[in-house]
Design an enzyme around this catalytic site. Sequence first.
Site, PDB file in Angstrom:
ATOM      1  CG  HIS A 261      59.988  46.005  54.778  1.00 43.04           C
ATOM      2  ND1 HIS A 261      60.686  47.121  54.405  1.00 43.04           N
ATOM      3  CD2 HIS A 261      60.806  44.954  54.469  1.00 43.04           C
ATOM      4  CE1 HIS A 261      61.859  46.767  53.920  1.00 43.04           C
ATOM      5  NE2 HIS A 261      61.956  45.450  53.933  1.00 43.04           N
TER       6      HIS A 261
ATOM      7  CG  HIS B 229      62.925  54.574  58.176  1.00 42.02           C
ATOM      8  ND1 HIS B 229      64.141  54.041  58.490  1.00 42.02           N
ATOM      9  CD2 HIS B 229      62.554  54.019  57.003  1.00 42.02           C
ATOM     10  CE1 HIS B 229      64.499  53.206  57.525  1.00 42.02           C
ATOM     11  NE2 HIS B 229      63.553  53.164  56.616  1.00 42.02           N
TER      12      HIS B 229
ATOM     13  CG  ASP C 195      56.862  52.626  51.576  1.00 44.46           C
ATOM     14  OD1 ASP C 195      57.158  52.350  50.405  1.00 44.46           O
ATOM     15  OD2 ASP C 195      57.232  51.954  52.555  1.00 44.46           O
TER      16      ASP C 195
HETATM   17  N1  ACO Z   1      52.169  56.781  63.177  1.00 40.93           N
HETATM   18  C1  ACO Z   1      51.950  57.062  64.488  1.00 40.93           C
HETATM   19  N2  ACO Z   1      52.843  56.777  65.469  1.00 40.93           N
HETATM   20  C2  ACO Z   1      53.979  56.187  65.109  1.00 40.93           C
HETATM   21  C3  ACO Z   1      54.291  55.860  63.768  1.00 40.93           C
HETATM   22  C4  ACO Z   1      53.331  56.184  62.773  1.00 40.93           C
HETATM   23  N3  ACO Z   1      53.558  55.920  61.493  1.00 40.93           N
HETATM   24  N4  ACO Z   1      55.495  55.269  63.709  1.00 40.93           N
HETATM   25  C5  ACO Z   1      55.951  55.216  64.968  1.00 40.93           C
HETATM   26  N5  ACO Z   1      55.043  55.765  65.811  1.00 40.93           N
HETATM   27  C6  ACO Z   1      55.201  55.965  67.258  1.00 40.93           C
HETATM   28  C7  ACO Z   1      55.013  54.664  68.018  1.00 40.93           C
HETATM   29  O1  ACO Z   1      53.670  54.457  68.397  1.00 40.93           O
HETATM   30  C8  ACO Z   1      55.944  54.867  69.197  1.00 40.93           C
HETATM   31  O2  ACO Z   1      55.296  55.724  70.089  1.00 40.93           O
HETATM   32  P1  ACO Z   1      55.504  55.531  71.700  1.00 40.93           P
HETATM   33  O3  ACO Z   1      56.957  55.822  71.943  1.00 40.93           O
HETATM   34  O4  ACO Z   1      54.578  56.511  72.307  1.00 40.93           O
HETATM   35  O5  ACO Z   1      55.144  54.098  71.984  1.00 40.93           O
HETATM   36  C9  ACO Z   1      57.114  55.634  68.596  1.00 40.93           C
HETATM   37  O6  ACO Z   1      56.553  56.353  67.480  1.00 40.93           O
HETATM   38  C10 ACO Z   1      58.265  54.748  68.117  1.00 40.93           C
HETATM   39  O7  ACO Z   1      57.725  53.798  67.209  1.00 40.93           O
HETATM   40  P2  ACO Z   1      58.283  52.334  67.035  1.00 40.93           P
HETATM   41  O8  ACO Z   1      57.191  51.449  66.487  1.00 40.93           O
HETATM   42  O9  ACO Z   1      58.943  51.887  68.315  1.00 40.93           O
HETATM   43  O10 ACO Z   1      59.418  52.553  65.949  1.00 40.93           O
HETATM   44  P3  ACO Z   1      60.090  51.436  65.080  1.00 40.93           P
HETATM   45  O11 ACO Z   1      61.440  51.924  64.740  1.00 40.93           O
HETATM   46  O12 ACO Z   1      59.985  50.098  65.705  1.00 40.93           O
HETATM   47  O13 ACO Z   1      59.149  51.381  63.777  1.00 40.93           O
HETATM   48  C11 ACO Z   1      58.229  51.726  61.650  1.00 40.93           C
HETATM   49  C12 ACO Z   1      59.464  51.908  62.550  1.00 40.93           C
HETATM   50  C13 ACO Z   1      57.817  50.243  61.620  1.00 40.93           C
HETATM   51  C14 ACO Z   1      58.601  52.122  60.220  1.00 40.93           C
HETATM   52  C15 ACO Z   1      57.071  52.612  62.195  1.00 40.93           C
HETATM   53  O14 ACO Z   1      57.460  53.978  62.189  1.00 40.93           O
HETATM   54  C16 ACO Z   1      55.779  52.416  61.413  1.00 40.93           C
HETATM   55  O15 ACO Z   1      55.009  51.492  61.716  1.00 40.93           O
HETATM   56  N6  ACO Z   1      55.511  53.292  60.375  1.00 40.93           N
HETATM   57  C17 ACO Z   1      54.341  53.121  59.557  1.00 40.93           C
HETATM   58  C18 ACO Z   1      54.586  52.031  58.526  1.00 40.93           C
HETATM   59  C19 ACO Z   1      55.542  52.488  57.439  1.00 40.93           C
HETATM   60  O16 ACO Z   1      55.419  53.561  56.879  1.00 40.93           O
HETATM   61  N7  ACO Z   1      56.466  51.592  57.088  1.00 40.93           N
HETATM   62  C20 ACO Z   1      57.423  51.827  56.011  1.00 40.93           C
HETATM   63  C21 ACO Z   1      58.802  52.019  56.536  1.00 40.93           C
HETATM   64  S1  ACO Z   1      59.905  52.391  55.205  1.00 40.93           S
HETATM   65  C22 ACO Z   1      60.196  50.900  54.509  1.00 40.93           C
HETATM   66  O17 ACO Z   1      60.121  49.860  55.069  1.00 40.93           O
HETATM   67  C23 ACO Z   1      60.509  50.918  53.100  1.00 40.93           C
END
Ligand code: ACO
Length: 428
Positions: free
Chosen positions: A267, A306, A362
């Site tokens: 987050h 996201h 971010d």
């Molecule tokens: N890098 C690589 N792969 C990713 C990323 C990433 N940053 N984000 C998602 N994926 C992939 C997952 O591995 C998953 O792949 P799969 O379908 O093959 O298993 C798919 O994309 C879906 O990802 P989820 O984790 O199910 O998506 P969710 O909606 O739960 O997560 C989140 C969203 C937590 C923001 C995620 O994209 C992430 O971890 N990003 C990196 C951390 C980040 O930047 N957080 C800030 C968010 S903005 C904020 O809070 C202000």
Amino acid sequence: MPDTLTITDNRTGKTYEVPISDGTIRAMDLRQIRTGPDDFGLMSYDPAFTNTASCRSAITYIDGDRGVLEYRGYPIEQLAEKSTYLETAYLIIYGKLPTANELEEWTHNITYHTFVHENIKKFLEGFRYDAHPMGMLVGTVGALSTFYPDARHVDDPDSREMQTWRLIAKMPTIAAFAYRHNRGMPFVYPDNELSFAGNFLSMLWKMSEAKYQPNPVLERAVQVLFILHADHEQNCSANAMRSVGSSRSDPYSATAAAAAALYGPLHGGANEEVLRMLTEIGDKKRVPEFVKRFKSGEGRLMGFGHRVYKNYDPRAKIIKRTADQVFEITGRNPMLDIALELERIALEDDYFIERKLYPNVDFYSGIIYQALGFPVEMFPVLFAIPRTAGWVAQWREMITDPEQKIARPRQVYTGARGCTYVPLGERG
Ligand code: ACO
């Protein structure tokens, strides 16, 4: 066509009709679907709330597919260009742009509460010299509830108003004090002649000069970053604020919970992780190698992806523009070149295209924060200061919503039942 959903339970052959409103059905309408008198009734199962609306809200609108973000109906692009943080905070909390008189009064009320009790200084001094400033912020904002016991009267609108001013006003002071504590530098008291952002910079950077004068470009950049971070509807920290506040605990305790939720690397802690990642990559040439690693599941590309945005985060676009203005004053942050290359390669890659992973807020914010002179540990703190307006608005909306009750999800129990206690000496 009626706005209803017809459900046939194949276990019993019975059919039910449940109303649809605002594109939702009520989870409680499922409870009537039972196999017999002993059956509890059907529930919906939604770990991580991926498809469950927990409230009705009129604060922030997001269209994740189109990359749209609006506070109270006003597009984020217009607010970032024309508004100030305090005006935007007023809009988020009261639902309308203030008149000149209302803005003056609001600014006065916030400014009047920027000082903290002297004991807060002692409290902060109790932390180790290298304590993470976000940990200090979480602890100290929670401790405010002991200074303002009147805050527990959450059903009293006057009390809510007072805590709103105090929370928004004191967060920058606590944040700056935490920073100065890490640096071993004396705390700087608020300068109420400066703007909200200017005063924050003064509390951070002022040394022996009689009066700190913020650079107007950097002051504006901080305002813009604050506006962009002010609210984002039902994210993890807003949900924590609402959930904790729903038990009628005071708003300082609820804000501490919200800030704790924001602290996590998935987050608000992601901006810190982005900079660590860019530092580890170290050179544009190494970007393809790292992208390969992220695709194989070895770590995540921080600042990408996201839950709601399946398009470019509109805040990331504005931050990218703001970065150019900041770099004219501070000099270009070399991390930007690595970030741009990372974005270019990721956005051309099928893995990221298929999953609709775009830069989020971010991805570029940390690069500006670093150019402004902040250590990475301060990044989530810089997020928490403006988000306080959003948390407070969400909390106020929740408290006055007659449909809301104490937040209490159900579970699907998967553990053992009816075990017989075995005394310690008889266990194998
Ligand atoms: N890098 C690589 N792969 C990713 C990323 C990433 N940053 N984000 C998602 N994926 C992939 C997952 O591995 C998953 O792949 P799969 O379908 O093959 O298993 C798919 O994309 C879906 O990802 P989820 O984790 O199910 O998506 P969710 O909606 O739960 O997560 C989140 C969203 C937590 C923001 C995620 O994209 C992430 O971890 N990003 C990196 C951390 C980040 O930047 N957080 C800030 C968010 S903005 C904020 O809070 C202000």
